[in-house]
Design an enzyme around this catalytic site. Sequence first.
Site, PDB file in Angstrom:
ATOM      1  N   ASP A 106      -9.249  14.985  -2.580  1.00  0.00           N
ATOM      2  CA  ASP A 106      -9.057  14.085  -3.689  1.00  0.00           C
ATOM      3  C   ASP A 106      -9.821  14.673  -4.859  1.00  0.00           C
ATOM      4  OD1 ASP A 106      -8.564  11.736  -5.092  1.00  0.00           O
ATOM      5  OD2 ASP A 106     -10.551  10.999  -4.564  1.00  0.00           O
TER       6      ASP A 106
ATOM      7  N   ASP B 188     -12.964   9.918  -1.292  1.00  0.00           N
ATOM      8  CA  ASP B 188     -14.040   8.937  -1.378  1.00  0.00           C
ATOM      9  C   ASP B 188     -13.539   7.521  -1.547  1.00  0.00           C
ATOM     10  OD1 ASP B 188     -13.063   9.343  -3.953  1.00  0.00           O
ATOM     11  OD2 ASP B 188     -14.909   8.535  -4.797  1.00  0.00           O
TER      12      ASP B 188
ATOM     13  N   ASP C 264      -7.646   7.260  -0.590  1.00  0.00           N
ATOM     14  CA  ASP C 264      -7.660   8.463   0.250  1.00  0.00           C
ATOM     15  C   ASP C 264      -7.601   8.137   1.739  1.00  0.00           C
ATOM     16  OD1 ASP C 264      -8.073   9.949  -2.097  1.00  0.00           O
ATOM     17  OD2 ASP C 264     -10.193   9.435  -1.999  1.00  0.00           O
TER      18      ASP C 264
END
Lengths: 233, 1173
Positions: free
Chosen positions: B374, B805, B809
């Site tokens: 990410d 995080d 995700d």
Amino acid sequence: MKAPIYIYYQLDNYYQNHRRYVKSRSDKQLRYGLQYNDTSSCIPEESNDGLPIVPCGLISWSLFNDTYSFFRGTDELRINRKNIAWKSDRDHKFGKHVFPFNFQNGTLIGGAMLDPNVPLSDQEDLIVWMRTAALPSFRKLYGKIEEDLEANDVISIYFLNNYNTYSFGGRKKLVLSTASWLGGRNNFLGMAYIAIGSCLIVLALVFILLHVKNPRPYGDAMYVSWNWKGIPN
Amino acid sequence: MTVKPMPSPNSREILCQPQNMMCLHFSQRGYLNRRVANLYFLMISILSCTPVSPVSPITNVLPLSLVLLVSLIKEAWEDWKRFQNDMAINNTPVDVLLDQKWISVPWKKLQVGDIIRVKQDGFFPADLLFLASPNPDGVCYTETANLDGETNLKIRKALEKTWDYLTPERVSEFKGEVQCEQPNNSLYTFTGNLIIQNQTLPLSPNQILLRGCSLRNTEFIVGAVIFTGHETKVMMNAMKIPSKRSTLEKKLDKLILTLFCVLFCMCLLGAVGSGIFINRKYYYLQFSKNSDAQSNPDNRFAVAALTMFTLITLYSPIIPISLYVSVEMIKFIQSTQFINNDLHMYHFESNTPALARTSNLNEELGQVEYIFSDKTGTLTRNLMEFFKCSIGGEIYGTGISEIEIGTAQRNGMKVEVQKSSDATHEKGFNFDDARLMRGAWRNEPNPDLCKEFFRCLAICHTVLPEGEDSPEKIRYQAASPDEAALVTAAKNFGFFFFKRTPTTIYVHESHVERMGKVEDVPYEILNVLEFNSTRKRQSVVCRYSNGRLVLYCKGADTVIYERLADRDNELKRTSREHLEEFGAAGLRTLCLAYRDLSSEVYESWNEKYIQAKSSLRDREKKLDEVAELIEKELVLIGCTAIEDKLQEGVPTCIETLSKAGIKIWVLTGDKMETAINIAYACKLINNSMKQFIISSETDAVREVEDRGDQVELARFMKENVKNELKRCYEEALQYLRTGSETKLALVIDGKCLMYALDPSLRVMLLNLSLNCNAVVCCRVSPLQKAQVTSLVKKGAKRITLSIGDGANDVSMIQAAHVGVGISGQEGMQAVMASDFAIAQFRFLTDLLLVHGRWSYLRICKVVTYFFYKNLMFTLTQFWFTFHTGFSGQRFYDDWFQSLYNVIFTALPVIVLGIFEKDVSASLSKKYPELYKEGIRNTFFKWRVIAIWAFFAIYQSLVFYHFVTASSITGMNKAGKMFGLWDVSTMAFTCVVVTVNLRLLMMSNTITRWHHVTVGGSILAWFIFVFIYSGIVLPKDQENIYFVIYVLMSTIYFYLTLLLVPIAALFCDFIYQGAQRWFFPYDYQIVQEIHRHEPDASKVGLLEIGNQLTPDEARRYAIMQLPGEKSKHTGFAFDSPGYESFFASQAGVFVPQKAWDVARRASMKSRPKTSRKN
């Protein structure tokens, strides 16, 4: 040959290590006799007329019963048949008060008879026989000649061929051997030592040669795969 | 008071069932293999109790029970810790209303319907209905850090009707009934009614205080218990996540299966042999019709069949019984002692160590080939700073972002960062432009729009101020750092938001009318249309004190542009250009807009809004629909740009990882320009790379888009994407064919990806992307993130790792082989779904290159060693079988065989699995290329296994034949002979010594533990055999009685013990020497390069767990709970459908939540048959 000279009989193609054979004994009975009457492990030679056979089991039933006598010229050589079994067997595995009172009383007789008046701990033939061999070809100690045999002595051997090995194509051999501190003559161990030792020496030489002729630089970063770039040779 | 679940067509029983089944399913999947193994051993144990067995039952039962005992102890220990945890929690006292008094009782005594009091900083013991607090307006503040990790305070407000139930006397008069939904795991929804004094009042999440949260800034609250224990939302969330198994373990299963086949073949061979062998001619064996079936020569088939079973029992040690439990133990120690305690992965600033949430996947870390990352919060810091803005078509803010600096440097320009001396820089604000500061904006071309801009920033948010209300000392509690940055910006522009009541926002406005004038202006907040991931925007309807009604709205540019009034096209165009410019600078953008409302329009809308708000079913959906009605015809004010700085060490980390042969893909919701620039900034892409860009933002696409025909658009897009893919792929092939050094990069956006992931184009996408060194996917939804991940996982069969995080995700983290969560920042959802949690992206280097590589190496060695030692041991038995007339006679004594695996060879291999390392941690990082050995799976190939198998066969032949051949003659001076048991004990001694020495030969690191365990194992064998042959056992057969003493009284014993292990290890020695000389592994070269350096880099380990405060301990405990993600999202682009994606991916199971079931049921028309329980 220097005394003592050991007499071995050797059997080939005889499966003393067959599972059915190995387990057909009762160590407890061998030691305690009739005090211990569970002989179920001795199948199929466990009891006779309701009484457990002493000693029971296939192993003792098929006890080897050839006998040998040795003559030098006409003198019979005395064969000492005492102390042919391991002391620990005599002392700890075969009872001093166990007598083979009903041994080989059945219809089928497999091998030797035992003197019912001698305790098992003194029946050394039986003790030797019952230390079952690891391989189907094995030697057992028969006795020892306690006289030196000279070269050119002619020894004649008379033996009673009682034991049946014809049915299964087994062979019998008789071996005379002396023993050093290493035991009987056994080429295998020595050969193996020499072979392995020389292999190691050759190997060492090869590596030394490699090191001299075609050294691989020690810790050369060029040998790391990511530095090869497709030219490994 | 009473609480009852709402009448629902689905009974509670049904609602609970799917979850229970799911748990069962997981545990079955996780332990299936261990169970199969245990079942096998159980079968063998049963078999060994029957007469066909050549061994006594103890041989098989003992190791099995030892292994089970170890697992039991481990589980009992975990249970005990859990129990202690539970006890601590359950015995916490809480005040309950009894006879008009507050009585302190432990938590576990709480019942639904109890009325309780929770004091400041206390935890809520159950899900509560919030009745009253001493604060004005009946509000209280809660911290939900334990639930989702968000440290900002949440505001909760009681219903007006219940505000005054504060004192015990008053509360005891409270009589009411709560109708509520079935217990479910959705943390952010609640539907129910409170019936009080014959009035039905709707309840919302605003009145619910969840277990696990704590009370802040409020003296105490009074609440009624709604859900307790396992029905609380936090407990419903604490569900086991599906346990992943590592690829290596799956391959291990194949190896075990192969061993089964080998076992079967060996047994079959022996069985046929026994059928042929059996013959009456061996009279001394007394084969006859009357004896048991296995010695009946008339039925050879039965003999063979029974011997088959005999041999299976005899050869059963070929399957390593203690392998699974040993590997589990090793992995457990690796993760708890090494990964969790590594100082290199400890983040001092946030006091966060790395956390291995599962120990199943340690070695998988050593084989990762693809990393899906990410962007926000993972590559970047997620510390948002207001950096630039565009108001009314004018750009403000003179700063140059880190990414622009990077871009400039790439183009060979030198950039001097100069700041005007008076630039303010505080957390969340890094803006430098005198034209807007200190009221100077009134001289700008468009001061009114500026004013709207600032007010929008100051009013349209859900931020809570905390602390003193002076501009310097105030702290903003915001759901996302973007929001806090925006409010901080407003403060610096002179619109200081300092106080919030449930109905009003107070803003301290300066320089509005004239310089230096300051006034506090209250804005009445009429409605808040909150942010969610589908809406991607947030609106507030407020009334000025002069009666003006305004709707302020901020959100993603795409969403806002769709809803703008059809005027000021020039402004729209320039603003869009600015947005793109900001995007190119790597900034995060938001559009701001407003709409003036007439009171008639508002009133009629508000009615619908209230209706939607009090509806019991589909409240959220209806609210969204109502919001659409008013969020239209907006007037664009401008846009904001927020800088999200790169995390420390990210570029070096990425460089190192790509040297290690790992390919990194960035999957982000950001715009293409932002994504590309971040990729540049972190050295993922550079100018020497050939970039393939597949974008939907082309003129051709826009043209079709403008025509508005969705079907045509889809067709056009698909065709377009297909052509692009084909073109790029051909070009890529050309580069590959010419063998040029050019590296390739692919950039693709979410819309194109949607078409490219179509089954027909999927293969081409995969082929193209696998040839690229870097792939950037922008504007992707969480669903697409997961799809891309599983495309590589399933399509290319490579090991994937996802790192992220945020909640967006989660899907990606669960889809990959290994999921890594960044802990300590945005929330806990990603961590809860992950397998490993680290505080910073750069710690990936240590996690993969050091711990992953070592774990892989260790597990490979352990597994191959187990394979070798068991195969070799069994083969000696096998050779013996040929010499026993295929009778299945055992070579070794029962006890030797049973203790071989669990005592004589057990510990050294565990020490190997814990301490083995080829090169030190610092060298692992210095030579990242070493990692490629793991990617190629160098150490657990079939070839490697075949080599081990070859040596196992060779060694077993050496043992069997050397020992038997050398023992056919007289053994001592008295010419006495050995029997079977003497020979086998000799052989076994050689086996134990050799196997333990072989372990030392294969170790790269030999610690004193190696010496202790190897020496100890050999010593253990001798001690055992001394005792064992000295005692009389209550058995029929005392084969080993005195054997060792007889053996050791001969010289033969010592000569053989010297010769046989050397002969057996001779081949291994040659192999190792030749291998190192001619085909050295990379790590061996590195070892040689650094042979003179002492291993100075001791892995720094830290001690945690001892000095935790109770509060930290609780957080830590909750962090370690296996949990499911919550649905809440921050500002990330989220898609609600991603859970069902997993349903289809997993194939077998559908993770239906009770909540979903209930909702779906309520959407349907009432079913004809309703079940009651």
